[in-house]
Design an enzyme around this catalytic site. Structure first.
Site, mmCIF file in Angstrom:
data_model
loop_
_atom_site.group_PDB
_atom_site.id
_atom_site.type_symbol
_atom_site.label_atom_id
_atom_site.label_comp_id
_atom_site.label_asym_id
_atom_site.label_seq_id
_atom_site.Cartn_x
_atom_site.Cartn_y
_atom_site.Cartn_z
ATOM 1 N N GLU A 1 0.737 -1.061 -0.580
ATOM 2 C CA GLU A 1 -0.090 -0.306 -0.274
ATOM 3 C C GLU A 1 0.817 0.409 0.017
ATOM 4 O O GLU A 1 0.382 2.127 0.333
ATOM 5 C CB GLU A 1 -0.820 -0.266 1.284
ATOM 6 C CG GLU A 1 -1.335 -1.729 1.640
ATOM 7 C CD GLU A 1 -2.521 -1.182 2.468
ATOM 8 O OE1 GLU A 1 -3.378 -0.624 2.235
ATOM 9 O OE2 GLU A 1 -2.300 -1.996 3.253
ATOM 10 N N SER B 1 -6.121 -3.005 2.827
ATOM 11 C CA SER B 1 -6.816 -2.477 1.459
ATOM 12 C C SER B 1 -7.281 -3.399 0.258
ATOM 13 O O SER B 1 -7.155 -3.117 -0.539
ATOM 14 C CB SER B 1 -5.740 -1.277 0.584
ATOM 15 O OG SER B 1 -6.033 -0.108 1.740
ATOM 16 N N TYR C 1 -9.720 3.156 -4.443
ATOM 17 C CA TYR C 1 -9.104 4.078 -4.647
ATOM 18 C C TYR C 1 -8.711 4.947 -5.850
ATOM 19 O O TYR C 1 -8.233 6.251 -6.381
ATOM 20 C CB TYR C 1 -6.811 3.578 -4.069
ATOM 21 C CG TYR C 1 -7.143 3.541 -3.270
ATOM 22 C CD1 TYR C 1 -7.439 3.751 -2.397
ATOM 23 C CD2 TYR C 1 -6.790 2.160 -2.487
ATOM 24 C CE1 TYR C 1 -7.071 3.747 -0.740
ATOM 25 C CE2 TYR C 1 -7.143 2.003 -1.786
ATOM 26 C CZ TYR C 1 -6.666 2.632 -0.678
ATOM 27 O OH TYR C 1 -6.474 2.116 0.588
ATOM 28 N N ARG D 1 -11.735 2.560 11.385
ATOM 29 C CA ARG D 1 -12.916 3.108 10.334
ATOM 30 C C ARG D 1 -13.842 1.231 10.748
ATOM 31 O O ARG D 1 -12.510 0.558 10.406
ATOM 32 C CB ARG D 1 -12.788 2.956 9.040
ATOM 33 C CG ARG D 1 -14.413 3.147 8.422
ATOM 34 C CD ARG D 1 -13.342 3.777 6.614
ATOM 35 N NE ARG D 1 -12.875 2.096 6.904
ATOM 36 C CZ ARG D 1 -12.086 2.055 5.835
ATOM 37 N NH1 ARG D 1 -11.029 2.835 5.598
ATOM 38 N NH2 ARG D 1 -11.889 0.400 5.195
ATOM 39 N N ASP E 1 -15.216 -1.688 9.293
ATOM 40 C CA ASP E 1 -15.804 -2.283 8.142
ATOM 41 C C ASP E 1 -17.333 -3.885 8.116
ATOM 42 O O ASP E 1 -16.357 -4.199 8.999
ATOM 43 C CB ASP E 1 -15.066 -2.371 6.798
ATOM 44 C CG ASP E 1 -14.335 -1.629 6.204
ATOM 45 O OD1 ASP E 1 -15.079 -1.093 6.587
ATOM 46 O OD2 ASP E 1 -12.962 -1.792 5.670
ATOM 47 N N GLU F 1 -13.606 -6.137 9.810
ATOM 48 C CA GLU F 1 -12.832 -5.663 10.611
ATOM 49 C C GLU F 1 -12.456 -4.095 10.459
ATOM 50 O O GLU F 1 -13.136 -3.159 10.146
ATOM 51 C CB GLU F 1 -11.517 -5.890 9.184
ATOM 52 C CG GLU F 1 -11.803 -5.328 8.127
ATOM 53 C CD GLU F 1 -10.436 -5.855 7.066
ATOM 54 O OE1 GLU F 1 -10.113 -6.575 6.917
ATOM 55 O OE2 GLU F 1 -10.083 -4.427 6.288
ATOM 56 N N ASN G 1 -10.189 -1.000 10.556
ATOM 57 C CA ASN G 1 -8.991 0.469 10.389
ATOM 58 C C ASN G 1 -7.886 1.069 11.128
ATOM 59 O O ASN G 1 -9.156 1.740 11.544
ATOM 60 C CB ASN G 1 -8.879 0.403 8.636
ATOM 61 C CG ASN G 1 -9.241 -0.816 7.672
ATOM 62 O OD1 ASN G 1 -8.991 -1.448 7.511
ATOM 63 N ND2 ASN G 1 -10.781 -0.787 7.597
ATOM 64 N N GLY H 1 -7.711 6.035 5.746
ATOM 65 C CA GLY H 1 -6.941 6.556 4.231
ATOM 66 C C GLY H 1 -7.324 7.817 4.398
ATOM 67 O O GLY H 1 -8.541 8.093 4.668
#
Length: 318
Positions: free
Chosen positions: A26, A155, A221, A260, A262, A279, A281, A285
């Site tokens: 990443e 990601s 992205y 964050r 998900d 999960e 994060n 991002g």
């Protein structure tokens, strides 16, 4: 400026080193996040030193010592950046840094360990197992459809969905470069996400992938790769539950700063449906298409104020 964005440090007297780049899959995402953060912190009034954390760890340590910052903004993503490795280095150096510490970072990055923590906390997770590639190449490890993903990547790197009739299983196994794989039940329906700042959830976003069959790397992205609906148009009880679970997951892992969470939300049989936590994060991002800044803006928190809040929350230790 609201309770999320109050700043105690004087930006003009605070020197921030922004670590970005890194050596994970990443790297480009981290460079993009770092570039955004550097500009935002300078706009807010901080003195900023960018540091590209490359393969030479000694060079990164030397750069940090030379900069002697008050705070390190960790804008690294992926392995070595969000799995506790760089956090341990910064702890050793006595430098406060943004986002979660060693323990929470390592737990969150290891999807199997994180699921164990979530399950112990009574949070909703999907059936799953860890498999070697020999087992995957030999046959289906669970009924289809299922998801194959690396245990320690972010990601959506290396993620595959295998449905009925898909003949890629052996090919995926032979080309796999991530060690063991996590295989879990595929949950149909929607992809939703919830940002957390401190002890408060921001909002629920419904993610509609435009560039792929799920919210993969390109969808995350690429310009126009996905469409974000905020607030998500879902059953109010599920919306509230997602906010509650995101904060509970953040706390169960021992996270700090911003995270964050998900989710998959199966509403294919009607609402309210089945909510599954995938999960957390710990290094969300911070690119122009990223979800956390979008949710912060939905709460009236501009991007420079969001980054300043992260600097204010910087600490070291577990």
């Amino acid at each position: 400026m609201n309770a999320f964005t109050s700043v105690r440090r004087d930006p003009k007297e605070t020197h921030v080193a922004v670590l970005h780049g890194g050596i994970s899959a990443e790297r480009e995402v981290s460079l993009a996040s770092g570039g955004q953060v550097i500009a935002a912190l300078r706009e807010f009034g901080y003195r900023v030193t960018p540091i590209d954390a490359g393969a030479d760890l000694a060079a990164t340590i030397t750069a940090l010592r030379a900069a002697a910052p008050d705070v390190v903004f960790n804008a690294l993503h992926g392995r070595f950046g969000e799995d506790g490795c760089i956090q341990g280095v910064l702890d050793w150096m006595g430098l406060p840094y943004t986002h979660s510490g060693v323990r929470a970072s390592a737990l969150a990055m290891d999807k199997v360990a994180a699921k164990a923590v979530f399950r112990a906390a009574g949070l909703p997770v999907t059936p799953h197992k860890v498999v070697d590639m020999e087992e995957l190449e030999a046959g289906d490890p669970m009924p289809r459809p299922y998801v194959v993903k690396p245990v320690n990547e972010g990601s959506s790197v290396g993620v595959h969905i295998l449905r009925s009739g898909d003949n890629r299983r052996a090919e995926i196994a032979r080309g796999w470069t991530f060690g063991q794989a996590l295989v879990e039940e595929f949950i149909p329906g929607r992809e939703i996400t919830v940002g957390v700042m401190g002890d408060r959830a921001l909002a629920v976003t419904d993610i509609l992938a435009e560039a792929g069959e799920f919210y993969d790397y390109e969808s995350k992205y690429a310009e126009g790769g996905s469409r974000h609906v905020i607030p998500a148009a879902i059953d109010p009880s599920v919306y509230a539950k997602a906010m509650e679970v995101a904060v509970a997951a953040h706390q169960a892992l021992g996270c700090r700063g911003a995270t964050r969470s998900d989710f998959r939300y199966d509403d294919t049989q009607g609402e309210p449906g089945r909510l599954i936590l995938l999960e957390v994060n710990t290094q969300p991002g911070l690119t122009p298409t990223s979800l956390l800044p979008e949710q912060a803006a939905h709460q009236g928190i501009g991007f420079p104020a969001l980054c300043a809040w992260m600097v204010e929350q910087a600490a070291h230790g577990p």
